[in-house]
Enzyme design. Structure first.
Site, PDB file in Angstrom:
ATOM      1  N   SER A 172       0.813  -1.287   0.068  1.00 18.27           N
ATOM      2  CA  SER A 172       0.073   0.012  -0.142  1.00 18.27           C
ATOM      3  C   SER A 172       0.905   1.200   0.187  1.00 18.27           C
ATOM      4  O   SER A 172       1.714   1.419  -0.991  1.00 18.27           O
ATOM      5  CB  SER A 172      -0.842  -0.067   1.204  1.00 18.27           C
ATOM      6  OG  SER A 172      -1.797   1.009   1.188  1.00 18.27           O
ATOM      7  N   GLU A 211      -9.038  -5.929  -2.935  1.00 17.87           N
ATOM      8  CA  GLU A 211      -8.651  -4.747  -2.476  1.00 17.87           C
ATOM      9  C   GLU A 211      -9.511  -4.052  -1.694  1.00 17.87           C
ATOM     10  O   GLU A 211      -9.460  -3.657  -0.432  1.00 17.87           O
ATOM     11  CB  GLU A 211      -7.963  -4.134  -3.473  1.00 17.87           C
ATOM     12  CG  GLU A 211      -6.606  -4.803  -4.107  1.00 17.87           C
ATOM     13  CD  GLU A 211      -5.300  -4.753  -3.039  1.00 17.87           C
ATOM     14  OE1 GLU A 211      -5.547  -3.903  -1.927  1.00 17.87           O
ATOM     15  OE2 GLU A 211      -4.396  -5.249  -3.690  1.00 17.87           O
ATOM     16  N   HIS A 213      -7.662  -5.538   0.895  1.00 15.13           N
ATOM     17  CA  HIS A 213      -6.387  -4.982   1.053  1.00 15.13           C
ATOM     18  C   HIS A 213      -5.786  -5.060   2.412  1.00 15.13           C
ATOM     19  O   HIS A 213      -6.624  -5.003   3.630  1.00 15.13           O
ATOM     20  CB  HIS A 213      -6.698  -3.340   0.808  1.00 15.13           C
ATOM     21  CG  HIS A 213      -5.569  -2.332   0.910  1.00 15.13           C
ATOM     22  ND1 HIS A 213      -4.686  -2.314  -0.213  1.00 15.13           N
ATOM     23  CD2 HIS A 213      -5.089  -1.577   1.789  1.00 15.13           C
ATOM     24  CE1 HIS A 213      -3.794  -1.468  -0.054  1.00 15.13           C
ATOM     25  NE2 HIS A 213      -4.026  -0.897   1.265  1.00 15.13           N
TER      26      HIS A 213
END
Length: 529
Positions: free
Chosen positions: A219, A345, A449
């Site tokens: 990320s 995600e 995610h």
């Protein structure tokens, strides 16, 4: 720009990762190692040695605020490095400060420290895995539970290094075009560069190989890794990289960073003539201003706006070019690269709000997407994903559609790297279908995610589902194999071919891993058109 996305990277580990048993501080045998600045003493436990809170730069306090990091001062004797250091200044999270769980102290401007997990402080020259924590340039720490390096070092005979570095306004307020003086650009990235340089110069004394350093991150940490891949000063300090759940094709511009600085001064009631007063403003007040606008952080994917949040930007010197929008950096051409995403995600970003989105019907799908796509474009994207995933529910289609731009840009990174014809690039999708239901719904969480963090660090406990444990075993071994050999390899996993525009081989990470050529092809073709 991000609002709730500022939670990126590490937040899920606090919510869903298995907590590691933490030995009492100060327990275990002490091991020592030398650095260029003095000797340090770590603690041996869990079969490895942990050096926690090793200084890699002088604290950026007082007149060093907004300036490039300075080397640490030398010390006499042996310095104890047995406790996690201060996280960078930010709103305290669940693991930070006196109201947290006791793992870390409170956030502070005095944050330029790193942690090392090593099988032994000897001279065995093991692969070094230098991890950049996530958090969208706004939050996070190199000490978070989900990314604890204990099991990775223990199971795969590698050395794990993680740094704390300046974040948000204190890391990315750019004053260089507004005032004369020694105001650095990208100070947060310069901190990472300083930590990487320290690692290159000292890690041999901690059992690591300075000629085999992998930079990786998820990320916001993946975006930082993409920026490192594009920093000429970092080129000699690392040898391979992995960009995970982030697709930094473009960073903010110098003009955008200056516009953000002007806006920040206005929020503080200052003019450019008042810039020296910034040294005297308490960090807590700066944090208030940083958080006073919805758009206060830089997303680790997508195109930054004209008034970007705080994050890495193309300043012309530290970061001289866009990371991948115009091809991969030539000075990193011979560095192998991994890039990929989680299958689901954007499920992560809906976990913190009402559960309504997980129960939508077809009309709800069109409504939920209507703020981004309209008319014929909306019809076409829904039709494409219906054909690609005929059994998906409207909610599953919503998360597939909103996830797909992140994967689209990951593919563009892989294509840019493959076009260099120098070092291989390896593409993956984390596809473990975690059946845990989102609270208040019948919607399985899948692979959202940040779900990769505890898996790749092998921080999945014995009480977890067998499929999750198997996925963690495969993923951590593949990442350690890439660190060791420059190609991801592991027992009981198919051979992972390099990604090429012809076959588009992608590792499907699950309890049973497999290679899929050009997964979700109709979706890729939709974006390419």
């Amino acid at each position: 720009m991000i609002t709730r996305r500022a939670l990126v990277g590490g937040s899920l580990s606090a919510a869903a990762a298995t907590l590691l048993p933490e030995a009492a501080h100060g327990s275990g045998r002490r091991d020592e190692a030398a650095t260029r600045y003095g000797r340090v003493r770590g603690r041996r436990e869990d079969g490895i040695v942990k050096f926690l809170g090793v200084p890699y730069a002088t604290p950026p306090l007082g007149r060093l605020r907004f300036r490039a990091p300075k080397p640490p001062k030398c010390w006499r004797g042996v310095r104890d490095t047995v406790d996690f250091p201060n996280p960078a200044f930010q709103a305290a999270g669940g693991e930070m400060g006196p109201t947290g769980n006791g793992r870390m102290p409170a956030p502070s401007e005095d944050c330029l420290y790193l942690n090392i997990w090593t099988p032994a402080a000897d001279h065995e020259r093991r692969p070094v895995m230098f991890y950049n924590h996530g958090g969208g340039y706004m939050i996070g720490s190199g000490s978070a539970t989900g990314q604890d390096g204990t099991h990775l070092a223990q199971l795969h005979d590698v050395v794990v290094v993680e740094s704390n570095h300046r974040l948000g306004l204190l890391g990315y307020l750019f004053l260089g075009d507004l005032a004369h003086g020694d105001y650095a650009a990208n100070t947060g990235m310069l901190d990472i560069l300083a930590a990487l340089r320290w690692t290159s110069e000292n890690i041999e004394n901690f059992g690591g190989d300075p000629d085999n350093i992998m930079v990786w991150g998820e990320s916001g940490g993946g975006a930082k890794t993409g920026a490192v891949y594009t920093m000429p000063a970092a080129a000699r300090l690392f040898h391979k990289a992995s960009i995970e759940s982030a697709a930094p094709l473009r960073l903010a511009t110098r003009e955008g960073a200056t516009a953000r600085a002007e806006r920040t001064l206005g929020l503080l009631g200052l003019t450019t003539a008042d810039i020296p007063k910034l040294y005297d403003i308490p960090a807590a007040r700066l944090l208030e201003v940083q958080q006073s606008e919805a758009a206060n952080g830089e997303a680790p994917w997508g195109d930054p706006g004209a008034l970007p949040g705080f994050g890495a930007f193309v300043d012309g010197r530290v970061i001289p070019r866009q990371p991948f929008a115009d091809g991969a950096a030539p000075f990193s051409a011979h560095k192998p690269l991994m890039v990929g995403t989680c299958r689901d995600e954007t499920v992560f970003f809906s976990l913190f709000g009402p559960p309504d989105i997980f129960n939508i019907d077809e009309a709800g799908l069109r409504s939920a997407l209507g703020g981004t796509y309209q008319g014929a474009e909306l019809d076409r994207i829904i039709s494409t994903f219906h054909r690609s995933r005929p059994d998906a529910t409207p909610a599953q289609l919503y998360f597939a559609i909103t996830t797909s731009p992140i994967r689209r840009d990951a593919i563009k990174i892989a294509e840019a790297k493959a076009a260099q014809h120098a070092a291989p690039v390896f593409m993956y999708q984390l596809a473990y279908p975690d059946p845990t239901l989102v609270p208040g719904t019948n919607f399985p969480i899948g692979s959202p995610h940040a779900s990769d963090i505890p898996l790749k660090f092998a921080n999945v406990g014995p009480d977890e589902r067998p499929g999750k444990r198997a996925t963690a075993r495969h993923m951590s071994a593949l990442w350690a194999g890439f660190a060791r050999y420059g190609r991801p390899t592991a027992p009981h996993v198919p051979q992972w071919p390099a990604y090429t525009p012809k076959k588009r081989a992608t590792m499907w990470l699950d309890a049973q891993c497999r290679i899929v050529n050009d997964p979700d092809r109709p979706e890729r073709l939709f974006w390419s058109s």
